[in-house]
Design an enzyme around this catalytic site. Structure first.
Site, PDB file in Angstrom:
ATOM      1  N   LYS A  13       0.828  -1.214   0.000  1.00 57.15           N
ATOM      2  CA  LYS A  13       0.000   0.000   0.000  1.00 57.15           C
ATOM      3  C   LYS A  13       0.858   1.257   0.000  1.00 57.15           C
ATOM      4  O   LYS A  13       0.635   2.173  -0.777  1.00 57.15           O
ATOM      5  CB  LYS A  13      -0.927   0.037   1.234  1.00 57.15           C
ATOM      6  CG  LYS A  13      -1.889  -1.112   1.343  1.00 57.15           C
ATOM      7  CD  LYS A  13      -2.772  -0.981   2.568  1.00 57.15           C
ATOM      8  CE  LYS A  13      -2.021  -1.003   3.887  1.00 57.15           C
ATOM      9  NZ  LYS A  13      -1.347  -2.286   4.176  1.00 57.15           N
ATOM     10  N   ARG A  88      -9.072   1.370   8.765  1.00 59.34           N
ATOM     11  CA  ARG A  88      -8.739  -0.025   9.049  1.00 59.34           C
ATOM     12  C   ARG A  88      -9.880  -0.735   9.761  1.00 59.34           C
ATOM     13  O   ARG A  88      -9.761  -1.923  10.060  1.00 59.34           O
ATOM     14  CB  ARG A  88      -7.491  -0.084   9.930  1.00 59.34           C
ATOM     15  CG  ARG A  88      -6.203  -0.346   9.146  1.00 59.34           C
ATOM     16  CD  ARG A  88      -5.090  -0.465  10.162  1.00 59.34           C
ATOM     17  NE  ARG A  88      -3.929  -1.150   9.698  1.00 59.34           N
ATOM     18  CZ  ARG A  88      -2.828  -0.550   9.245  1.00 59.34           C
ATOM     19  NH1 ARG A  88      -2.787   0.748   9.105  1.00 59.34           N
ATOM     20  NH2 ARG A  88      -1.776  -1.256   8.917  1.00 59.34           N
ATOM     21  N   ARG A 127      11.529  -6.012   4.761  1.00 63.12           N
ATOM     22  CA  ARG A 127      11.261  -4.561   4.687  1.00 63.12           C
ATOM     23  C   ARG A 127      12.221  -3.813   5.605  1.00 63.12           C
ATOM     24  O   ARG A 127      12.484  -4.227   6.727  1.00 63.12           O
ATOM     25  CB  ARG A 127       9.812  -4.274   5.110  1.00 63.12           C
ATOM     26  CG  ARG A 127       9.549  -2.786   5.245  1.00 63.12           C
ATOM     27  CD  ARG A 127       8.113  -2.441   5.080  1.00 63.12           C
ATOM     28  NE  ARG A 127       7.269  -2.902   6.175  1.00 63.12           N
ATOM     29  CZ  ARG A 127       5.956  -2.686   6.215  1.00 63.12           C
ATOM     30  NH1 ARG A 127       5.344  -2.027   5.246  1.00 63.12           N
ATOM     31  NH2 ARG A 127       5.250  -3.139   7.245  1.00 63.12           N
ATOM     32  N   ARG A 160      11.314  -2.667  11.316  1.00 67.55           N
ATOM     33  CA  ARG A 160      10.322  -2.175  12.277  1.00 67.55           C
ATOM     34  C   ARG A 160      10.021  -3.247  13.318  1.00 67.55           C
ATOM     35  O   ARG A 160       9.952  -4.422  12.984  1.00 67.55           O
ATOM     36  CB  ARG A 160       9.018  -1.807  11.545  1.00 67.55           C
ATOM     37  CG  ARG A 160       9.071  -0.461  10.877  1.00 67.55           C
ATOM     38  CD  ARG A 160       7.932  -0.214   9.920  1.00 67.55           C
ATOM     39  NE  ARG A 160       6.620  -0.690  10.358  1.00 67.55           N
ATOM     40  CZ  ARG A 160       5.521  -0.563   9.624  1.00 67.55           C
ATOM     41  NH1 ARG A 160       5.575   0.037   8.435  1.00 67.55           N
ATOM     42  NH2 ARG A 160       4.365  -1.007  10.056  1.00 67.55           N
ATOM     43  N   ARG A 171      -0.736  -9.338  13.111  1.00 68.91           N
ATOM     44  CA  ARG A 171      -1.292  -8.237  12.312  1.00 68.91           C
ATOM     45  C   ARG A 171      -2.180  -8.791  11.189  1.00 68.91           C
ATOM     46  O   ARG A 171      -3.187  -8.189  10.844  1.00 68.91           O
ATOM     47  CB  ARG A 171      -0.162  -7.379  11.727  1.00 68.91           C
ATOM     48  CG  ARG A 171       0.568  -6.603  12.811  1.00 68.91           C
ATOM     49  CD  ARG A 171       1.819  -5.953  12.283  1.00 68.91           C
ATOM     50  NE  ARG A 171       1.526  -4.860  11.367  1.00 68.91           N
ATOM     51  CZ  ARG A 171       2.414  -4.315  10.556  1.00 68.91           C
ATOM     52  NH1 ARG A 171       3.646  -4.779  10.530  1.00 68.91           N
ATOM     53  NH2 ARG A 171       2.088  -3.311   9.781  1.00 68.91           N
TER      54      ARG A 171
HETATM   55  P1  ADP Z   1       2.276  -1.779   3.228  1.00 64.62           P
HETATM   56  O1  ADP Z   1       2.304  -0.273   3.143  1.00 64.62           O
HETATM   57  O2  ADP Z   1       1.048  -2.365   2.561  1.00 64.62           O
HETATM   58  O3  ADP Z   1       2.441  -2.290   4.628  1.00 64.62           O
HETATM   59  P2  ADP Z   1       4.857  -1.650   1.815  1.00 64.62           P
HETATM   60  O4  ADP Z   1       4.541  -0.759   0.656  1.00 64.62           O
HETATM   61  O5  ADP Z   1       5.667  -1.062   2.928  1.00 64.62           O
HETATM   62  O6  ADP Z   1       3.501  -2.342   2.392  1.00 64.62           O
HETATM   63  O7  ADP Z   1       5.564  -2.967   1.244  1.00 64.62           O
HETATM   64  C1  ADP Z   1       5.990  -4.025   2.109  1.00 64.62           C
HETATM   65  C2  ADP Z   1       7.380  -4.517   1.688  1.00 64.62           C
HETATM   66  O8  ADP Z   1       7.276  -5.188   0.427  1.00 64.62           O
HETATM   67  C3  ADP Z   1       8.388  -3.387   1.484  1.00 64.62           C
HETATM   68  O9  ADP Z   1       9.664  -3.826   1.906  1.00 64.62           O
HETATM   69  C4  ADP Z   1       8.346  -3.109  -0.021  1.00 64.62           C
HETATM   70  O10 ADP Z   1       9.582  -2.589  -0.497  1.00 64.62           O
HETATM   71  C5  ADP Z   1       8.045  -4.498  -0.592  1.00 64.62           C
HETATM   72  N1  ADP Z   1       7.186  -4.467  -1.774  1.00 64.62           N
HETATM   73  C6  ADP Z   1       6.179  -3.580  -2.063  1.00 64.62           C
HETATM   74  N2  ADP Z   1       5.576  -3.885  -3.233  1.00 64.62           N
HETATM   75  C7  ADP Z   1       6.198  -5.006  -3.703  1.00 64.62           C
HETATM   76  C8  ADP Z   1       6.046  -5.834  -4.876  1.00 64.62           C
HETATM   77  N3  ADP Z   1       5.100  -5.571  -5.795  1.00 64.62           N
HETATM   78  N4  ADP Z   1       6.873  -6.894  -4.999  1.00 64.62           N
HETATM   79  C9  ADP Z   1       7.801  -7.176  -4.062  1.00 64.62           C
HETATM   80  N5  ADP Z   1       8.014  -6.448  -2.949  1.00 64.62           N
HETATM   81  C10 ADP Z   1       7.234  -5.377  -2.755  1.00 64.62           C
HETATM   82  P1  AMP Z   2       1.209   0.683   8.933  1.00 68.78           P
HETATM   83  O1  AMP Z   2       2.396   1.559   8.830  1.00 68.78           O
HETATM   84  O2  AMP Z   2       0.048   1.189   8.095  1.00 68.78           O
HETATM   85  O3  AMP Z   2       1.529  -0.764   8.664  1.00 68.78           O
HETATM   86  O4  AMP Z   2       0.684   0.774  10.440  1.00 68.78           O
HETATM   87  C1  AMP Z   2       1.477   0.310  11.521  1.00 68.78           C
HETATM   88  C2  AMP Z   2       0.616   0.140  12.776  1.00 68.78           C
HETATM   89  O5  AMP Z   2       0.056   1.417  13.150  1.00 68.78           O
HETATM   90  C3  AMP Z   2      -0.591  -0.788  12.632  1.00 68.78           C
HETATM   91  O6  AMP Z   2      -0.255  -2.152  12.806  1.00 68.78           O
HETATM   92  C4  AMP Z   2      -1.491  -0.252  13.754  1.00 68.78           C
HETATM   93  O7  AMP Z   2      -1.053  -0.687  15.030  1.00 68.78           O
HETATM   94  C5  AMP Z   2      -1.258   1.259  13.678  1.00 68.78           C
HETATM   95  N1  AMP Z   2      -2.212   1.906  12.748  1.00 68.78           N
HETATM   96  C6  AMP Z   2      -1.929   2.543  11.575  1.00 68.78           C
HETATM   97  N2  AMP Z   2      -3.049   3.002  10.991  1.00 68.78           N
HETATM   98  C7  AMP Z   2      -4.085   2.630  11.812  1.00 68.78           C
HETATM   99  C8  AMP Z   2      -5.507   2.779  11.759  1.00 68.78           C
HETATM  100  N3  AMP Z   2      -6.109   3.396  10.724  1.00 68.78           N
HETATM  101  N4  AMP Z   2      -6.237   2.273  12.776  1.00 68.78           N
HETATM  102  C9  AMP Z   2      -5.654   1.644  13.815  1.00 68.78           C
HETATM  103  N5  AMP Z   2      -4.336   1.449  13.927  1.00 68.78           N
HETATM  104  C10 AMP Z   2      -3.545   1.937  12.948  1.00 68.78           C
END
Ligand code: ADP
Ligand code: AMP
Length: 214
Positions: A13, A88, A127, A160, A171
Site C-alpha cells: 500500500k 482499518r 522490509r 520495524r 497483524r
Molecule cells: P504496506 O504499506 O502495505 O504495509 P509496503 O509498501 O511497505 O507495504 O511494502 C511491504 C514490503 O514489500 C516493502 O519492503 C516493499 O519494499 C516491498 N514491496 C512492495 N511492493 C512489492 C512488490 N510488488 N513486490 C515485491 N516487494 C514489494
Molecule cells: P502501517 O504503517 O500502516 O503498517 O501501520 C502500523 C501500525 O500502526 C498498525 O499495525 C497499527 O497498530 C497502527 N495503525 C496505523 N493506521 C491505523 C488505523 N487506521 N487504525 C488503527 N491502527 C492503525
C-alpha cells in the site's frame, strides 16, 4: 481525487501510495507514518499508540480518527489525497464518510492490493524503513544504494519492531478480522477496484494508473 489503499499489512500500500502521490501531485497520508513520527518524537500520542503497535494490534479508533481528520483538513489536501493504512475498521470508514459527506465530498477509489498471506510474512522480514522520512526499502526487491542507509535522507534504516514474524502473524489475523470487511463496504459504494499485488511493483502501479485514468 480521493483514494484509499486497502490490503493486508505488507501488501504494498505504502509503495503504491507514494507512486500515486508523485504521479498525481496529491499528498500521501499514512496513519502508520504519523504514529511512528509521534513515537520518534516521544509525544503522548506516540507513547499510547506504541503499546498497541508493538503487539500488532490496531490503535483505538478514538485516537486514530482525530489525527486523520485533522490531517486531511490541511491545505495541501484540498485537491485530494491518497490514504494508506486508514480506514482499518468499519467505524473509521463511517466517520470518514460522514466527515466527507458534510463537505459534499466522497471517496473516488478504494484500491485493494491483493497479496496472499504466505507472501506477506516473507516480504515483511525484508522490509527496511527509515523512521526519519518514512521511505521504505526491501533487502531484495528495493535495496538502498548503501546498505542500512536511507537514499533520501541519509538516516539509518531499521527492521520495524512490528515487522518481526510473530507480530506480522498477529497483524494478519487482525487484518482479516477487522479490516478485510472494508472490501465489501467499498464494493457496496461502487468505488472498489482490485489489483494483483504479487506482480512487480512497476506492474502493480501500471494496473493502478489504468484504473485511475479509465
Ligand atoms: P504496506 O504499506 O502495505 O504495509 P509496503 O509498501 O511497505 O507495504 O511494502 C511491504 C514490503 O514489500 C516493502 O519492503 C516493499 O519494499 C516491498 N514491496 C512492495 N511492493 C512489492 C512488490 N510488488 N513486490 C515485491 N516487494 C514489494
Ligand atoms: P502501517 O504503517 O500502516 O503498517 O501501520 C502500523 C501500525 O500502526 C498498525 O499495525 C497499527 O497498530 C497502527 N495503525 C496505523 N493506521 C491505523 C488505523 N487506521 N487504525 C488503527 N491502527 C492503525
Amino acid at each position: 481525487m480521493k483514494i484509499i489503499m486497502l490490503g493486508a499489512p505488507g501488501a504494498g500500500k505504502g509503495t503504491q501510495a507514494k507512486m500515486i502521490a508523485d504521479r498525481y501531485g496529491i499528498p500521501h497520508v499514512s496513519t502508520g507514518d504519523i504514529f511512528r513520527a509521534n513515537i520518534k518524537n516521544g509525544t503522548k500520542l506516540g507513547m499510547e499508540a506504541k503499546q498497541y503497535m508493538d503487539k500488532g494490534l490496531l490503535v483505538p479508533d478514538e485516537l486514530t480518527v482525530k489525527i486523520l481528520l485533522d490531517r486531511v483538513a490541511e491545505e495541501d489536501c484540498r485537491n485530494g489525497y491518497v490514504l494508506d493504512g486508514f480506514p482499518r475498521t468499519i467505524p473509521q470508514a463511517e466517520v470518514l464518510d460522514e466527515a466527507l459527506a458534510g463537505l459534499g465530498e466522497k471517496i473516488d477509489y478504494a484500491i485493494d492490493v491483493e497479496v496472499p498471506d504466505e507472501n506477506i510474512v516473507k516480504r515483511m522480514g525484508g522490509r527496511r524503513a527509515c523512521l526519519s522520512c518514512g521511505a521504505t526499502y526491501h533487502i531484495e526487491h528495493v535495496p538502498p544504494k548503501k546498505e542500512g542507509v536511507c537514499d533520501v535522507c541519509g538516516q539509518e534504516l531499521v527492521l520495524r519492531d512490528d515487522d518481526k514474524p510473530e507480530t506480522v502473524r498477529n497483524r494478519l489475523k487482525v487484518y482479516h478480522e477487522q479490516t478485510q470487511p472494508l472490501i465489501e463496504f467499498y464494493q457496496a459504494k461502487g468505488v472498489l477496484k482490485s489489483v494483483d499485488g504479487t506482480m512487480d511493483m512497476k506492474d502493480v502501479f501500471a494496473a493502478i494508473e489504468k484504473i485511475l485514468e479509465a
